[in-house]
Design a protein around this motif. Structure first.
Motif, short mmCIF file in Angstrom:
data_model
loop_
_atom_site.label_atom_id
_atom_site.label_comp_id
_atom_site.label_asym_id
_atom_site.label_seq_id
_atom_site.Cartn_x
_atom_site.Cartn_y
_atom_site.Cartn_z
N ASP A 155 43.45 39.92 40.89
CA ASP A 155 44.17 39.64 42.21
C ASP A 155 45.03 41.06 42.40
O ASP A 155 45.55 41.40 41.40
CB ASP A 155 44.83 38.43 42.47
N LYS A 156 44.99 41.55 43.68
CA LYS A 156 46.30 42.39 44.09
C LYS A 156 47.39 42.05 43.84
O LYS A 156 47.78 40.91 44.38
CB LYS A 156 45.88 43.05 45.30
N SER B 64 43.18 31.11 42.67
CA SER B 64 43.39 32.14 43.42
C SER B 64 43.00 31.88 44.67
O SER B 64 41.88 31.00 45.01
CB SER B 64 42.70 33.41 42.77
N SER C 115 41.41 34.71 46.14
CA SER C 115 40.59 35.78 46.33
C SER C 115 39.93 36.02 45.08
O SER C 115 40.12 37.06 44.39
CB SER C 115 41.79 37.09 46.42
N HIS C 116 39.10 35.15 44.71
CA HIS C 116 38.10 35.39 43.71
C HIS C 116 37.17 36.11 43.74
O HIS C 116 36.19 36.01 44.71
CB HIS C 116 37.34 33.85 43.29
N ARG D 208 36.47 35.88 49.24
CA ARG D 208 37.58 35.99 50.07
C ARG D 208 37.11 35.59 51.49
O ARG D 208 35.90 35.82 51.86
CB ARG D 208 38.24 37.14 50.09
#
Length: 363
Positions: free
Chosen positions: A359-360, A338, A340-341, A320
């Motif tokens: 991921d959130k 993503s 956000s890996h 991120r």
């Protein structure tokens, strides 16, 4: 009847003046092999001192930058630095050349082909610096447009710049300053409706005394470029990582005895080699994009050695970035898209075992 030309053999690479391009050069992964003992004797006093306590690493991205690989592929002429586009190309060349001295990770990535449409005109908004530029998107060259809101640079002597388009570059002449931006610079810097993702094709490490990445002479990257270049643009995403070491004995890299350049680089090499192998496994999957069995074996042994030398239990890689845009929506055939890996990793008998952190959910 035979053709007289058949009596004359094709000219050799040396006769064509490009023989140096085909000289034997070590594959990048050969850097993972330990040097012979004789070469290490004089460095022994400078070797890093290790600690015994188990280690856990947390790997985060310190900074990241995209470079448009297509602009350096094909062995282009030396850029003319008197020209704004030439200066842009030379800066990119300098940036890439500098990475060969550093232990950074690069991703060779693809995005759908995008060009400026030079057959149509740009237009300005009323009483504003909103500039609409025409685009051609994809191999079918679908007509699109992009509106960007410019800001007057400090050195400008004009309130509104004159604009020149080529298929790959836009040049903004502000009088006291001339800016040259590639189409991919524009798409990264300004909000737009083109919701394309960035596909990771190949993962590597920039450290290379021969500096082949910056000269588009790194064979595995050339192969990827040739395979995907017809319908896609290829860029290099180069990332610098921070590695936080958690251990009861502290971080060996912070010990006073390890502050010499040899020890510091060997500890950093351990960490970046492991990060590289983990990201190869994550993005490229088990087949590792056709890498040889020899390379796979060398990487396995390197992981075993680093795990034993550092008593490495597990590590987390967090890709991120605080300020990231659509270009950082990364995916591959083996990793879902993503921005956000985050992956948790362990090493078992020289293999990286990957667990992706979900991921959130968006609120």
């Amino acid at each position: 009847m035979t053709n007289d030309d058949d009596d004359y053999p094709d000219p050799s690479p040396e006769e064509l003046g490009i023989g140096a391009l085909f000289e034997e050069a070590p594959e990048p992964f050969h850097d993972l092999v330990a040097p012979p003992p004789d070469a290490m004797e004089e460095l022994l006093p400078l070797m890093p001192q290790r600690t015994a306590a188990p280690q856990t690493w947390v790997v985060t991205v310190a900074d990241a930058k995209f470079h448009w690989y297509d602009l350096i592929a094909g062995f282009p002429e030396v850029p003319d630095i008197r020209d704004p586009v030439g200066r842009h190309l030379r800066r990119m060349q300098f940036d890439l050349e500098a990475t060969s001295e550093k232990r950074l990770i690069y991703f060779a990535v693809n995005r759908p082909r995008v060009r400026f449409d030079t057959t149509r005109s740009t237009s300005w908004g009323f009483f504003s610096l909103k500039l609409t530029v025409p685009l051609l998107v994809g191999p079918e060259e679908k007509k699109e447009s992009l509106t960007i809101e410019l800001e007057v640079p400090f050195a400008a002597t004009l309130k509104k710049p004159s604009v020149v388009l080529t298929d790959r570059f836009i040049t903004l002449n502000w009088g006291g300053l001339i800016e040259a931006l590639s189409i991919h610079d524009v798409l990264q810097q300004y909000e737009n409706q083109l919701n394309y993702k960035t596909e990771v094709q190949y993962v590597g490490q920039t450290k290379d005394p021969l500096g082949r990445l910056a000269r588009a002479r790194l064979t595995p990257v050339q192969r990827v470029h040739q395979k995907f270049s017809e319908d896609n643009d290829m860029l290099l995403l180069i990332q610098r990582f921070n590695v936080e070491v958690m251990s009861d004995d502290g971080d060996p890299a912070e010990m006073e005895v390890n502050q010499n350049p040899v020890a510091a680089d060997m500890l950093l090499k351990d960490r970046i080699d492991v990060v590289e192998c983990a990201l190869i496994r994550y993005f490229e999957g088990p087949e590792m994009h056709g890498r040889s069995d020899k390379e796979a074996d060398i990487r396995k042994q390197r992981l075993r050695d680093v795990q034993a030398a550092n008593n490495l239990q597990n590590f987390r890689i967090d890709l991120r970035l605080e300020e990231s845009g659509k270009y950082h929506d990364l995916y591959s055939r083996h990793a879902g898209v993503s921005r956000s890996h985050i992956i948790d990793c362990t090493i078992a008998d020289g293999n990286v075992i990957i667990t992706r952190v979900p991921d959130k959910a968006k609120p």
